[in-house]
Design a protein around this motif. Sequence first.
Motif, mmCIF file in Angstrom:
data_model
loop_
_atom_site.group_PDB
_atom_site.id
_atom_site.type_symbol
_atom_site.label_atom_id
_atom_site.label_comp_id
_atom_site.label_asym_id
_atom_site.label_seq_id
_atom_site.Cartn_x
_atom_site.Cartn_y
_atom_site.Cartn_z
ATOM 1 N N LEU A 140 -3.017 4.062 -2.816
ATOM 2 C CA LEU A 140 -3.132 2.946 -3.813
ATOM 3 C C LEU A 140 -2.582 1.753 -2.954
ATOM 4 O O LEU A 140 -1.675 1.793 -2.370
ATOM 5 N N ALA A 141 -3.138 0.505 -3.473
ATOM 6 C CA ALA A 141 -2.875 -0.832 -2.822
ATOM 7 C C ALA A 141 -2.832 -1.867 -4.222
ATOM 8 O O ALA A 141 -3.776 -1.643 -5.141
ATOM 9 N N GLY A 142 -2.064 -2.869 -4.119
ATOM 10 C CA GLY A 142 -1.864 -3.872 -5.027
ATOM 11 C C GLY A 142 -0.660 -4.538 -5.090
ATOM 12 O O GLY A 142 0.204 -4.199 -4.154
ATOM 13 N N GLU A 143 -0.380 -5.441 -5.941
ATOM 14 C CA GLU A 143 0.947 -6.226 -6.126
ATOM 15 C C GLU A 143 2.012 -5.507 -6.865
ATOM 16 O O GLU A 143 1.706 -5.183 -7.998
ATOM 17 N N LEU A 144 3.012 -5.217 -6.237
ATOM 18 C CA LEU A 144 4.181 -4.776 -6.842
ATOM 19 C C LEU A 144 4.624 -5.638 -8.084
ATOM 20 O O LEU A 144 5.185 -6.433 -7.745
ATOM 21 N N GLU B 2 0.790 -1.275 0.015
ATOM 22 C CA GLU B 2 0.071 -0.003 0.007
ATOM 23 C C GLU B 2 0.880 1.158 0.041
ATOM 24 O O GLU B 2 1.955 1.340 0.873
ATOM 25 N N LEU B 3 0.608 2.272 -0.809
ATOM 26 C CA LEU B 3 1.397 3.436 -0.954
ATOM 27 C C LEU B 3 0.618 4.629 -0.603
ATOM 28 O O LEU B 3 -0.899 4.516 -0.951
ATOM 29 N N SER B 4 1.218 5.452 -0.017
ATOM 30 C CA SER B 4 0.601 6.770 0.037
ATOM 31 C C SER B 4 1.183 7.964 -0.866
ATOM 32 O O SER B 4 2.646 7.783 -1.062
ATOM 33 N N THR B 5 0.330 8.517 -1.833
ATOM 34 C CA THR B 5 0.850 9.571 -2.447
ATOM 35 C C THR B 5 0.007 10.891 -2.227
ATOM 36 O O THR B 5 -0.933 10.949 -1.635
ATOM 37 N N PRO B 6 0.660 12.141 -2.963
ATOM 38 C CA PRO B 6 -0.145 13.261 -2.624
ATOM 39 C C PRO B 6 -1.667 13.138 -3.204
ATOM 40 O O PRO B 6 -2.495 13.997 -2.802
ATOM 41 N N LYS C 64 6.900 10.561 -6.262
ATOM 42 C CA LYS C 64 5.524 10.936 -5.612
ATOM 43 C C LYS C 64 5.189 9.907 -4.460
ATOM 44 O O LYS C 64 4.175 10.370 -3.656
ATOM 45 N N ILE C 65 5.772 9.194 -4.149
ATOM 46 C CA ILE C 65 5.698 8.066 -3.147
ATOM 47 C C ILE C 65 5.944 8.560 -1.863
ATOM 48 O O ILE C 65 7.229 8.887 -1.436
ATOM 49 N N GLU C 66 5.052 8.659 -0.947
ATOM 50 C CA GLU C 66 5.216 9.406 0.701
ATOM 51 C C GLU C 66 5.537 8.387 1.393
ATOM 52 O O GLU C 66 6.549 8.446 2.355
ATOM 53 N N THR C 67 4.578 7.204 1.647
ATOM 54 C CA THR C 67 4.976 6.017 2.490
ATOM 55 C C THR C 67 4.539 4.771 1.578
ATOM 56 O O THR C 67 4.086 4.797 0.714
ATOM 57 N N ILE C 68 5.223 3.800 2.202
ATOM 58 C CA ILE C 68 5.154 2.473 1.640
ATOM 59 C C ILE C 68 4.942 1.341 2.773
ATOM 60 O O ILE C 68 5.751 1.503 3.715
ATOM 61 N N ARG C 69 4.000 0.362 2.671
ATOM 62 C CA ARG C 69 3.557 -0.343 3.495
ATOM 63 C C ARG C 69 3.324 -1.791 3.131
ATOM 64 O O ARG C 69 2.653 -1.803 1.813
ATOM 65 N N SER C 70 3.935 -2.822 3.549
ATOM 66 C CA SER C 70 3.826 -4.163 2.992
ATOM 67 C C SER C 70 2.521 -4.893 3.622
ATOM 68 O O SER C 70 2.339 -4.683 4.608
ATOM 69 N N LEU C 71 1.675 -5.444 2.835
ATOM 70 C CA LEU C 71 0.421 -6.009 3.229
ATOM 71 C C LEU C 71 0.457 -7.344 3.256
ATOM 72 O O LEU C 71 -0.384 -8.173 4.134
ATOM 73 N N SER C 72 1.645 -7.968 2.718
ATOM 74 C CA SER C 72 1.858 -9.446 2.950
ATOM 75 C C SER C 72 2.919 -9.714 3.776
ATOM 76 O O SER C 72 3.718 -9.014 4.041
#
Length: 84
Positions: free
Chosen positions: A48-52, A40-44, A76-84
């Motif tokens: 967004l979420a999905g498989e990289l 899951e990513l946060s942008t301005p 533009k990516i502010e934060t990155i979070r792994s969901l798996s």
Amino acid sequence: MVRVWYALKNLFLLFWFPRCWKKARAKRELLRGLIGKQIELSTPFGFLAGELVAVGKDYIELLDEMGADVFVRIAKIETIRSLS
């Protein structure tokens, strides 16, 4: 002419703002370790979420829940979070 301007701009950034380049490189390396995982990513512009799927030089490709390819600029990516 556009390519010359682009090369001059990048040369200027390399000499005057080297920390900016290292920060983008660190994000890119972190993302490369997450290829094939749900993130899951946060942008301005929102979340967004999905498989990289892929990590390019200045962008990533996500495969969202609907099966659509989504391209996001790494800058533009502010934060990155792994969901798996």
